[in-house]
Write a protein that holds these residues in place. Structure first.
Motif, PDB file in Angstrom:
ATOM      1  N   THR A 117       0.848  -1.183   0.000  1.00 51.89           N
ATOM      2  CA  THR A 117       0.000   0.000   0.000  1.00 51.89           C
ATOM      3  C   THR A 117       0.891   1.243   0.000  1.00 51.89           C
ATOM      4  O   THR A 117       2.108   1.137   0.105  1.00 51.89           O
ATOM      5  CB  THR A 117      -0.912   0.030   1.243  1.00 51.89           C
ATOM      6  OG1 THR A 117      -0.101   0.138   2.417  1.00 51.89           O
ATOM      7  CG2 THR A 117      -1.782  -1.215   1.322  1.00 51.89           C
ATOM      8  N   ARG A 118       0.286   2.400  -0.093  1.00 50.39           N
ATOM      9  CA  ARG A 118       1.039   3.655  -0.126  1.00 50.39           C
ATOM     10  C   ARG A 118       1.848   3.862   1.160  1.00 50.39           C
ATOM     11  O   ARG A 118       2.967   4.353   1.134  1.00 50.39           O
ATOM     12  CB  ARG A 118       0.063   4.812  -0.334  1.00 50.39           C
ATOM     13  CG  ARG A 118       0.706   6.165  -0.472  1.00 50.39           C
ATOM     14  CD  ARG A 118      -0.325   7.222  -0.806  1.00 50.39           C
ATOM     15  NE  ARG A 118      -1.518   7.052   0.019  1.00 50.39           N
ATOM     16  CZ  ARG A 118      -1.894   7.878   0.973  1.00 50.39           C
ATOM     17  NH1 ARG A 118      -1.202   8.957   1.222  1.00 50.39           N
ATOM     18  NH2 ARG A 118      -2.977   7.658   1.673  1.00 50.39           N
ATOM     19  N   ASP A 119       1.292   3.449   2.307  1.00 51.49           N
ATOM     20  CA  ASP A 119       1.938   3.692   3.597  1.00 51.49           C
ATOM     21  C   ASP A 119       2.602   2.455   4.200  1.00 51.49           C
ATOM     22  O   ASP A 119       3.082   2.517   5.325  1.00 51.49           O
ATOM     23  CB  ASP A 119       0.916   4.227   4.598  1.00 51.49           C
ATOM     24  CG  ASP A 119       0.319   5.545   4.149  1.00 51.49           C
ATOM     25  OD1 ASP A 119       1.048   6.352   3.555  1.00 51.49           O
ATOM     26  OD2 ASP A 119      -0.887   5.752   4.393  1.00 51.49           O
TER      27      ASP A 119
END
Length: 137
Positions: free
Chosen positions: A49-51
């Motif tokens: 995911t992005r984070d």
């Protein structure tokens, strides 16, 4: 007849469906519940995911645990005196909690090649609920 391998394969397939898209990385971990217990191989999956990553894990007794892992940068510790000693620390970890069916585990994974993410290899551990799962990927 031992149905455990068949059950784990079926639950792995269901676990992949439970969190959405096919995980970018599938790995196996070694689950133990105590020093005298032999390890049991359990499947886990990660979607980047992005984070950080979304993780799913199917325990040896068939419980599906899921949760989000966030990226955490570890600081580099510089020796106080100029001793010529190498720098200590640094690195990128994925940390978080996975849970399901009343069971929760805290997870920490060290990424060996953070630029490649989980595909760059690493190691980690999830612990909680009287069990530990160790990973090397």
């Amino acid at each position: 007849m031992n149905l455990r391998p068949i059950l784990l394969l079926a639950l792995t397939a269901l676990a992949g469906c439970a969190i959405g898209p096919t995980p970018a990385l599938r790995v196996s971990g070694a689950e133990t519940r105590g020093p005298a217990d032999p390890p049991v191989v359990v499947p886990a999956g990660f979607v980047t995911t992005r984070d950080g990553a979304q993780m799913d894990l199917v325990t040896a007794d068939g419980i599906l645990l899921t949760g989000a892992l966030r990226t955490e940068q570890q600081p580099i510790v510089v020796p106080l005196a100029a001793t010529g000693a190498p720098l200590v620390g640094g690195g990128t970890d994925l940390v978080g909690q996975i849970a399901g069916s009343g069971v929760a585990m805290e997870c920490r994974f060290r990424l060996l090649n953070p630029q490649r993410g989980l595909d760059g290899g690493g190691n980690g551990r999830c612990a909680g609920g009287g069990r530990n799962v160790d990973f090397l990927f």
